[in-house]
Design a protein around this motif. Sequence first.
Motif, mmCIF file in Angstrom:
data_model
loop_
_atom_site.group_PDB
_atom_site.id
_atom_site.type_symbol
_atom_site.label_atom_id
_atom_site.label_comp_id
_atom_site.label_asym_id
_atom_site.label_seq_id
_atom_site.Cartn_x
_atom_site.Cartn_y
_atom_site.Cartn_z
ATOM 1 N N ARG A 143 1.000 -1.199 -0.012
ATOM 2 C CA ARG A 143 0.140 0.074 0.141
ATOM 3 C C ARG A 143 0.853 1.323 0.074
ATOM 4 N N GLN A 182 3.566 1.853 -1.448
ATOM 5 C CA GLN A 182 4.049 1.920 -3.079
ATOM 6 C C GLN A 182 3.085 2.125 -4.131
ATOM 7 N N SER A 183 1.853 2.133 -3.193
ATOM 8 C CA SER A 183 0.255 2.645 -4.266
ATOM 9 C C SER A 183 0.031 3.724 -4.436
ATOM 10 N N SER A 184 -0.478 4.287 -5.088
ATOM 11 C CA SER A 184 -1.114 6.101 -5.515
ATOM 12 C C SER A 184 -2.604 5.711 -5.080
ATOM 13 N N GLU A 185 -3.176 4.478 -5.006
ATOM 14 C CA GLU A 185 -4.718 4.866 -4.348
ATOM 15 C C GLU A 185 -4.965 4.344 -2.686
ATOM 16 N N LYS A 186 -5.527 4.937 -2.585
ATOM 17 C CA LYS A 186 -5.778 5.060 -1.218
ATOM 18 C C LYS A 186 -6.808 5.041 -0.953
ATOM 19 N N GLN A 213 -6.048 0.666 6.421
ATOM 20 C CA GLN A 213 -5.819 2.033 5.933
ATOM 21 C C GLN A 213 -5.877 3.307 6.810
ATOM 22 N N ASP A 241 -2.746 4.240 8.526
ATOM 23 C CA ASP A 241 -2.501 6.935 8.524
ATOM 24 C C ASP A 241 -2.782 7.397 10.087
#
Length: 545
Positions: free
Chosen positions: A217, A219-223, A229, A233
């Motif tokens: 996650r 490395q991913s641009s999607e949240k 998640q 955060d």
Amino acid sequence: MSQRPPKAPPRLPGALPLLGHIPDFGKNPHDFMMRLRAKLGDIAEFQMFHQDMVLMTGAEASEAFYRAPDEVLDQGPAYKLMTPIFGEGVVFDAPIQRKNEQLQMLMPALRDKPMRTYSEVIAGEVEQMTRAWGESGSLNLLDFTKELTIYTASHCLLGPEFRYELSAEFAAIYRDLEHSIQPIAYVFPNLPLPIFRRRDKARVKLHGLVAQIMEKRAQSSEKSTNVFQMLIDAHYEDGSKLSSHEITGMLTAAVFAGHHTSSGTAAWVLIELLRHPEELRRVVAELDALFGEDGPVTFESLRQMPRLENVIKEVLRLHPPLILLLRKVMQDFQVGEYVIPAGKFVCAAPAVTHRIPELFPDPERFDPDRYSPERGEDRNLYGWQAFGGGRHKCSGNAFALFQLKVIFSLLLRRYDFELVNPPESYRDDYTKMVVEPVSPCLVRYRRRETQAERTAATSSSVGTGSAGGHQIKVAVDWDLCKGHANCMTEAPEVFQVDDKGRLTVLDENPSPEWVEKLRAAEKYCPTRAIKVEDGETEGGRCPFH
């Protein structure tokens, strides 16, 4: 006049050396605690192995238990059995302030806004699991609800990776964690038993999976927006982030809150409805009226089903999933005339309090009307305590109710069910600390006819009206009929009500096969405008003719 000095709680005699009352408790904890209260009252002491325990039941004692601050009654030392599952320094193993911060981090996923997105996810899981059922069959209900609720909880709370990429692996890990919750774990959670070894290996595997997904996650641009998640955060008040070890434990805690109590409750909801056919008819009528045949299950619609909600509440009263809720006494604790010294443990037992006649008249009776506005037997927050109470009331209670409503909003509209075995043979399994029905609990299912199928069947039977020398007659007192449409809900083959509330009787001499539905239509007509006669063809006249 001087005030009487406080005294010690009454103590149950007969404790065995080393074991205490464990042999008697272990046979059936619920029966043991019911007898203990009957003998000694709301405050009663017994012994589990070497540990003194004080049972607190009834509304007043329960209120003292639930309202006590953490500094007086602490959950942490009472739930050491969860430390190998959640991890050291996580939730119950964390200092009070840190534990409260961690639990607060889980709350956003259980609030109103994200809950609005869960109905579609849960409905999709129900659809997927029932797709292979076919027209009819039988199943072990508990196996079905366990599998369904682990999918719904993991999908809603953890995210698609756990549900789709790691489904089988996560389910196996979770099973080994959950199975380790045994009575002996409350006192000796680290004995070298095979079930505890499997638990420890599963926790290591889960931590590895979580670390891999966190790296992916990052490395991913999607949240994502799920609880996983949110924990990635989140940060503590001192600004520090959660470690992968802490996130693993908190994810496990979130799934436990959303699954291990819901699966047994879901099974009991269906069992109790099948034990009480009139309640089942009322629930199905409510769902049919609310959704029709294919109406979508939405967050708003789930707030408009008081009948089903009251059934769930009554199931939770009679079958609360947790046998005991525990706290350790950190400071001498006074309850009424008794003082419980620091070092002892206190426990609440919802199933015992739920059977006190002063709180719930005729307590063994299944009666969802207890929660009607007129009776309101759940108004006492320390009487009805299926989710605990006070500051530590289960934070997953809203998700649990929401999940159950979605499941049954679909199942009861799509299928008819029946019990395979005698109704009284379905009973609670008190050998487990999370109570659920004894397995296997078998049920049969048959797909309900669609409206088109019912209409075709009605059309083909018009004018037949008799079978085996019997005839059904239906009459309506038009002065009384107000267009409530309850009759159409119960027997759409015979009654239709248009948008203006005008009733049409499709067949005044319907087929005898509809007699059960017609009787329900007669019974549930609010104005009693409908009369149904089932007699010999040459018999008496309908009362309104």
